[in-house]
Design a protein around this motif. Structure first.
Motif, PDB file in Angstrom:
ATOM      1  N   ALA A  44       0.834  -1.202   0.000  1.00  0.00           N
ATOM      2  CA  ALA A  44       0.000   0.000   0.000  1.00  0.00           C
ATOM      3  C   ALA A  44       0.871   1.256   0.000  1.00  0.00           C
ATOM      4  O   ALA A  44       0.589   2.228  -0.724  1.00  0.00           O
ATOM      5  N   LYS A  45       1.932   1.247   0.792  1.00  0.00           N
ATOM      6  CA  LYS A  45       2.849   2.394   0.835  1.00  0.00           C
ATOM      7  C   LYS A  45       3.550   2.587  -0.504  1.00  0.00           C
ATOM      8  O   LYS A  45       3.731   3.724  -0.970  1.00  0.00           O
ATOM      9  N   VAL A  81      -6.218  -1.389   4.569  1.00  0.00           N
ATOM     10  CA  VAL A  81      -5.681  -2.751   4.476  1.00  0.00           C
ATOM     11  C   VAL A  81      -6.349  -3.625   5.529  1.00  0.00           C
ATOM     12  O   VAL A  81      -6.404  -3.266   6.710  1.00  0.00           O
ATOM     13  N   SER A  82      -6.859  -4.778   5.092  1.00  0.00           N
ATOM     14  CA  SER A  82      -7.426  -5.726   6.050  1.00  0.00           C
ATOM     15  C   SER A  82      -7.559  -7.093   5.378  1.00  0.00           C
ATOM     16  O   SER A  82      -7.026  -7.306   4.290  1.00  0.00           O
ATOM     17  N   TYR A  83      -8.306  -7.982   6.020  1.00  0.00           N
ATOM     18  CA  TYR A  83      -8.418  -9.348   5.520  1.00  0.00           C
ATOM     19  C   TYR A  83      -9.670  -9.565   4.681  1.00  0.00           C
ATOM     20  O   TYR A  83      -9.894 -10.661   4.180  1.00  0.00           O
ATOM     21  N   ASN A  84     -10.520  -8.535   4.511  1.00  0.00           N
ATOM     22  CA  ASN A  84     -11.646  -8.634   3.581  1.00  0.00           C
ATOM     23  C   ASN A  84     -11.984  -7.255   3.014  1.00  0.00           C
ATOM     24  O   ASN A  84     -11.491  -6.216   3.493  1.00  0.00           O
ATOM     25  N   LYS A  85     -12.797  -7.245   1.969  1.00  0.00           N
ATOM     26  CA  LYS A  85     -13.116  -6.004   1.262  1.00  0.00           C
ATOM     27  C   LYS A  85     -13.895  -5.021   2.145  1.00  0.00           C
ATOM     28  O   LYS A  85     -13.649  -3.809   2.099  1.00  0.00           O
ATOM     29  N   PHE A 105     -11.178   5.894   6.850  1.00  0.00           N
ATOM     30  CA  PHE A 105     -10.979   6.265   8.245  1.00  0.00           C
ATOM     31  C   PHE A 105     -10.118   7.510   8.398  1.00  0.00           C
ATOM     32  O   PHE A 105     -10.361   8.333   9.285  1.00  0.00           O
ATOM     33  N   GLU A 106      -9.119   7.653   7.535  1.00  0.00           N
ATOM     34  CA  GLU A 106      -8.218   8.794   7.662  1.00  0.00           C
ATOM     35  C   GLU A 106      -7.898   9.340   6.277  1.00  0.00           C
ATOM     36  O   GLU A 106      -7.070   8.792   5.561  1.00  0.00           O
ATOM     37  N   LEU A 145      -3.454   5.923   5.622  1.00  0.00           N
ATOM     38  CA  LEU A 145      -3.126   4.499   5.496  1.00  0.00           C
ATOM     39  C   LEU A 145      -3.517   3.837   6.811  1.00  0.00           C
ATOM     40  O   LEU A 145      -2.901   4.073   7.847  1.00  0.00           O
ATOM     41  N   THR A 146      -4.570   3.023   6.752  1.00  0.00           N
ATOM     42  CA  THR A 146      -5.107   2.408   7.966  1.00  0.00           C
ATOM     43  C   THR A 146      -5.134   0.893   7.817  1.00  0.00           C
ATOM     44  O   THR A 146      -5.593   0.370   6.796  1.00  0.00           O
TER      45      THR A 146
END
Length: 366
Positions: free
Chosen positions: A136-137, A155-159, A168-169, A174-175
């Motif tokens: 992502a960076k 970024v996470s484990y699902n959409k 969120f920010e 970058l969250t």
């Protein structure tokens, strides 16, 4: 409906990229004197007799309460010093495609949701990088270096969670939401921030005493299913951070629509036209955002007795401007046999979609 046991899959690494105030940011990049000023992408109401709709605006303009799908007239009233730009949509589309090529350097599993946002599955990626945060960076860095634009990433484990994280920010955010953090993150989140929960559903959830993710977590699954059907089934799982929707790289959007159900039946012709225009405005804004033109406009009407009809008009030339969509949707209504029983639902949909190209003449002043 069959109820299946809850299954949590935390094996995937999903990134949601959302370009920051995309159209306006491109204009600021190409016209540096605009930086720091309220910029609105939409027709200047002083030149159109008050007509036009806001496609998007920069963050300065948003501090005045301006937002996409708002009428240009209201945007001007909120911020008379705003700079209105009718828009260079082919340029925006080309820049969006450039960003998409950057995404594809890292993975072929890219699902564009519109011209300025996409999901990426980087579980297996072209560089063998284990950290989704690092990817992502790198994407943020590439977009800034090559396009001089910024984006926010989740970024996470699902959409579902990746989308929430990217919101969120902003801007330049970058969250990361880890599996062990998801429950706490969702518990504190206002229910209107849950991706996929619309205004009507928010009110119904409020009526059930649900204002946050924690409140949603306390509701039994069958209560949610009874109230919302299939959507209730999904809500129950989303409250627990569960969503199995895969990234679909070949997703093709076939239509763009907007519809509303009314607690108070519509009888007055002026009210009906106003609601048709609101739906048409939302559709036009989504067409522009997705870089699409429409060849057919569909009007959907549901009456008090729940009888439903749909009628369509084909356009001589594919369009995306709000006035054409409003005009054709209203024309459809005027051609329908009169029914005095009252209207409980109105919807406008654009179909026959095609990508916007330079060879199509667009009425960008409207």
């Amino acid at each position: 409906m069959l109820i299946f046991p809850l299954k949590q899959d935390t094996s995937r690494k999903i990134i949601h990229i959302d370009m920051d105030a995309f159209f306006a940011a491109i204009e600021e990049r190409d016209q540096p004197h605009l930086v720091g000023k309220p910029v609105v992408i939409g027709a200047d109401p002083r030149l159109t007799g008050g007509r036009g709709v806001v496609s998007t605006c920069n963050y300065v303009a948003r501090t005045f309460g301006i937002h996409s799908a708002m009428s240009s007239k209201e945007a001007y009233e909120r911020c008379p010093q705003a700079i209105f730009i009718s828009g260079h949509y082919e340029k925006y589309r080309q820049v969006g495609l450039q960003a998409r090529e950057i995404f594809k350097r890292y993975t072929d599993l890219v699902e564009p949701m519109s011209i300025d946002e996409a999901y990426l599955d980087v579980t297996e990626n072209k560089f063998g990088i284990k950290s989704a945060i690092k990817i992502a960076k790198l994407i943020q860095h590439d977009i800034w270096r090559e396009l001089q634009l910024t984006c926010s990433a989740g970024v996470s484990y699902n959409k579902f969670l990746a989308k929430l994280a990217s919101d969120f920010e902003k801007p330049k955010g970058l969250t990361l939401i880890l599996p062990e953090e998801a429950q706490a993150f969702l518990a504190d989140l206002p229910i209107e921030k849950f991706h996929g929960v619309g205004k009507k559903s928010v009110q119904r959830l409020h009526d059930l005493g649900v204002f946050t993710g924690k409140d949603l977590l306390d509701l039994p699954e069958m209560t949610l299913i009874d109230q919302f059907g299939r959507f209730g089934y999904d809500l129950y799982r989303k409250a627990r951070g569960i969503s199995h929707s895969p990234v679909k790289p070949n997703r093709v959007r076939k239509s763009i629509g907007s519809e509303r159900t009314y607690a108070k039946l519509l009888y007055n012709e002026e009210d009906i036209q106003a609601e048709i225009n609101k739906n048409a405005r939302r559709v036009a804004n989504l067409l522009i955002k997705n870089g699409k033109l429409a060849k057919t406009i569909v009007l959907k009407i549901r009456y008090a007795d729940f009888s439903t009809l749909t009628r369509r008009h084909s356009l001589e030339q594919a369009r995306q401007d709000v006035e054409s969509i409003q005009q054709h949707a209203w024309q459809i209504f005027t051609e329908i046999e009169e029914n005095n029983s009252g209207i409980r639902l109105l919807g406008v949909t654009a179909t026959g979609l095609s990508d916007q190209g330079q060879d199509i003449l667009l009425d960008l002043e409207n």
